[in-house]
Every structure is written in structure tokens, then in C-alpha cells.
Design a protein around this motif. Structure first.
Motif, PDB file in Angstrom:
ATOM      1  N   THR A   3      75.593  39.432  33.730  1.00 29.58           N
ATOM      2  CA  THR A   3      76.420  38.240  33.622  1.00 29.58           C
ATOM      3  C   THR A   3      77.758  38.602  33.013  1.00 29.58           C
ATOM      4  OG1 THR A   3      74.462  36.871  33.307  1.00 29.58           O
ATOM      5  CG2 THR A   3      76.567  35.929  32.634  1.00 29.58           C
ATOM      6  N   GLN A   7      81.539  34.275  33.654  1.00 29.39           N
ATOM      7  CA  GLN A   7      80.356  33.530  34.061  1.00 29.39           C
ATOM      8  C   GLN A   7      79.670  32.909  32.861  1.00 29.39           C
ATOM      9  OE1 GLN A   7      78.293  36.643  36.138  1.00 29.39           O
ATOM     10  NE2 GLN A   7      78.775  35.759  38.139  1.00 29.39           N
ATOM     11  N   ALA A  10      81.611  29.969  31.716  1.00 29.09           N
ATOM     12  CA  ALA A  10      81.435  28.833  32.616  1.00 29.09           C
ATOM     13  C   ALA A  10      80.095  28.159  32.380  1.00 29.09           C
ATOM     14  CB  ALA A  10      81.543  29.284  34.063  1.00 29.09           C
ATOM     15  N   HIS A  15      79.155  24.743  33.653  1.00 31.64           N
ATOM     16  CA  HIS A  15      79.494  25.023  35.048  1.00 31.64           C
ATOM     17  C   HIS A  15      78.856  26.351  35.443  1.00 31.64           C
ATOM     18  CE1 HIS A  15      82.304  21.715  34.923  1.00 31.64           C
ATOM     19  NE2 HIS A  15      82.873  22.242  33.858  1.00 31.64           N
ATOM     20  N   ARG A  16      77.633  26.300  35.923  1.00 28.87           N
ATOM     21  CA  ARG A  16      76.932  27.514  36.323  1.00 28.87           C
ATOM     22  C   ARG A  16      77.477  28.014  37.654  1.00 28.87           C
ATOM     23  NH1 ARG A  16      71.983  28.374  33.682  1.00 28.87           N
ATOM     24  NH2 ARG A  16      71.376  26.689  32.284  1.00 28.87           N
ATOM     25  N   PRO A  17      77.564  29.345  37.832  1.00 27.62           N
ATOM     26  CA  PRO A  17      78.008  29.864  39.123  1.00 27.62           C
ATOM     27  C   PRO A  17      77.019  29.506  40.220  1.00 27.62           C
ATOM     28  CG  PRO A  17      77.131  31.625  37.740  1.00 27.62           C
ATOM     29  CD  PRO A  17      77.235  30.418  36.870  1.00 27.62           C
ATOM     30  N   ARG A  19      74.776  30.148  43.424  1.00 25.50           N
ATOM     31  CA  ARG A  19      74.110  31.307  44.001  1.00 25.50           C
ATOM     32  C   ARG A  19      74.323  31.327  45.514  1.00 25.50           C
ATOM     33  NH1 ARG A  19      70.282  33.692  40.601  1.00 25.50           N
ATOM     34  NH2 ARG A  19      70.610  35.430  42.041  1.00 25.50           N
ATOM     35  N   THR A 271      68.598  28.328  39.642  1.00 30.91           N
ATOM     36  CA  THR A 271      70.011  27.962  39.574  1.00 30.91           C
ATOM     37  C   THR A 271      70.309  27.036  38.406  1.00 30.91           C
ATOM     38  OG1 THR A 271      69.712  26.100  41.088  1.00 30.91           O
ATOM     39  CG2 THR A 271      70.287  28.215  42.056  1.00 30.91           C
TER      40      THR A 271
END
Length: 278
Positions: A3, A7, A10, A15-17, A19, A271
Motif C-alpha cells: 500500500t 493510497q 486516501a 476514499h479506498r482505491p 480494485r 474492497t
């Protein structure tokens, strides 16, 4: 996968990246999973490639071979069968891509299970599929070994016929008017003999931690309008019984309708979206 600081920042900000997902296998499981991803059912995941060795028409993402798919995703969903896990599972993981396995039956091969566990830097996950109670079985392991674990699976005879069966057993399946025990063995033996029908046995074994400890009965039942799985477990710390009865998939009766939705739930947990409880 490491990570990065952006990331992590975020994620800390909520605010998760997203996938990037490739689905391998466009059958009863992969089609439902891939279509849901393409329609935005999981905000934390998007479908980028579909891998299948058959010509596809109307797939909601470009069809590609595995090498191209790995260049455009960070997570592969396996919905192609045990052969893919055996032949290409480590390829996915050594590329740095995470792998979610639906065909858990492949992992009852101890050598393959070791190779998959040691491969990386990609991470491997598996889904519970068509059976429940796995979290409890995993928790009970902390109290000590279970003394008895038994799984009974009952399906329509036609879904259980295999090329290795002799003429006598084939005839018994064809003419059955009531339940017929097709095989009894351990969760290491049975999934290899029924590669499309008994991933539940392997999944229970993964939860218990020992495929040789899980006794499996496979029953052909002409009256089985629903696929039935009964898990019974006991030890000095308690007794447990779980029963599930699933409608089979109309296009592939060897698979329960619920399986692709179990895969989607696992994706939601990975996620971090949709309020899923791990």
C-alpha cells in the motif's frame, strides 16, 4: 501488494482505491459476477477484462488472455474450475496480482496448497460459496481439534455422473428412484473425483484446517429439487450442525444459484464497500 502512502491517505480519508478485476471463466459463476461488476453493483471494484478460452459475444469488458488481463487488473476472480487453480494460480500470484478462488477443491492437493500459500507477492483468498457456518468452525479451532466432522451433499443424479464411474454405478444413477450413496471418503479424496460438484467439501476442510478430518458423503437423489449440504461437527467444546438447501443454477445444475453472490460478497469484503461484515 504494497500500500502506497497516497493510497493509505486516501483510505484514511474514507476514499479506498477501486480494485481492477479480471474474471476468469464466463460460465454460471463468472457471468453473474462479471455482469454485476460491469453494472456498478460494487462501488469498490470494476471489471477490466474477461478471460475465457471460448469466443464470447456481448461480454461487458474486453476478452483477453491471462497475460493481458494481468496487465490490466490487480485482482483475479477465478470462476473457471480447479484446473485453472492448479495450472495458473501461482502465475497470478507471482505477478503481484491478488487471487480470489471459487474452486476450492483444488486446494485439497497438499502440494498445490503449499505452492499457492507460498507464492506471492499477490495475496490469495477463497470464498465460502454454497455453505455457511465457516466462521464458527474457524473460531472453534481455537479451542482445540474437532473429534468429528461430517459433510453430506445431496444433488440430482445427472449432476454427479463422472467419466470414471463404472457401468453398474452409472446404471444405478440413471434408474435411481430414491437416494443413492455415490461415494464416501475424506475432503481430500472427494473433490478430486467430483471437480464440479464438491467444492463445498474443500471449503469446509479449509475452515476445519485438515481435509483428512472431514468425512464426506455424496448422495444422488432424484427428488433433490434443491441441492442440500449438511455439516455436522463435534468436539469436547460443543456440537454443531448446519444445513443449507439451495436452488441449482438453471444453466449449470452442478452449481447452486447462490455461489456467484457469495463471490460478490467476498469481493465486497475485500474492497471494504457495502457494509459487509467479514
Amino acid at each position: 501488494m504494497t500500500t502506497t502512502l497516497p493510497q493509505a491517505a486516501a483510505a484514511a480519508a474514507g476514499h479506498r482505491p477501486v480494485r481492477d478485476v479480471a474474471v476468469v471463466g464466463w460460465g454460471a459463476i463468472g457471468r453473474v459476477v462479471g455482469t454485476a461488476l460491469a453494472e456498478g453493483a460494487l462501488p469498490g471494484a470494476r471489471l477490466t477484462r474477461v478471460v475465457d478460452n471460448r469466443p464470447l459475444h456481448g461480454a461487458p469488458a474486453p476478452q483477453a488472455d491471462l497475460a493481458e488481463a494481468l496487465a490490466h487488473c490487480d485482482l483475479v476472480v477465478e470462476a473457471a474450475g480447479q484446473g485453472f487453480v492448479r495450472d495458473l494460480g501461482t502465475t497470478v500470484l507471482t505477478s503481484g496480482t491478488d487471487l480470489l478462488i471459487a474452486s476450492t477443491g483444488a486446494l485439497t492437493d497438499p502440494e498445490l496448497a503449499r505452492e499457492i500459500a507460498e507464492a506471492g507477492p499477490g495475496r490469495v483468498y477463497y470464498t465460502g460459496g454454497a455453505v455457511g457456518g465457516l466462521d464458527l468452525l474457524q473460531a472453534v479451532r481455537g479451542l482445540g481439534d474437532l473429534t468429528r466432522v461430517r459433510l453430506t451433499t445431496a444433488k440430482l443424479p445427472a449432476t454427479l455422473h463422472q467419466p470414471w464411474m463404472d457401468a453398474e454405478l452409472t446404471e444405478r444413477l440413471r434408474t435411481a428412484t430414491g437416494p443413492v450413496e455415490v461415494m464416501r471418503g475424506t475432503a481430500r479424496d472427494v473433490p478430486a473425483r467430483f471437480p464440479r460438484s464438491t467444492n463445498v467439501a474443500a471449503t469446509v476442510a479449509l475452515a476445519v484446517g485438515d481435509p483428512d478430518r472431514v468425512e464426506v458423503r455424496v448422495v444422488a437423489d432424484p427428488g433433490a429439487t434443491l441441492t442440500r449440504h449438511v455439516v455436522e461437527a463435534e468436539g469436547p467444546h460443543g456440537h454443531y450442525r448446519f444445513e443449507v438447501n439451495h436452488a441449482p443454477d438453471a444453466a449449470n445444475p452442478a452449481t447452486s444459484q447462490v455461489v456467484p453472490h457469495a463471490v460478490l460478497r467476498s469481493l465486497a469484503a475485500l474492497t471494504g464497500r457495502g457494509g459487509q461484515i467479514l
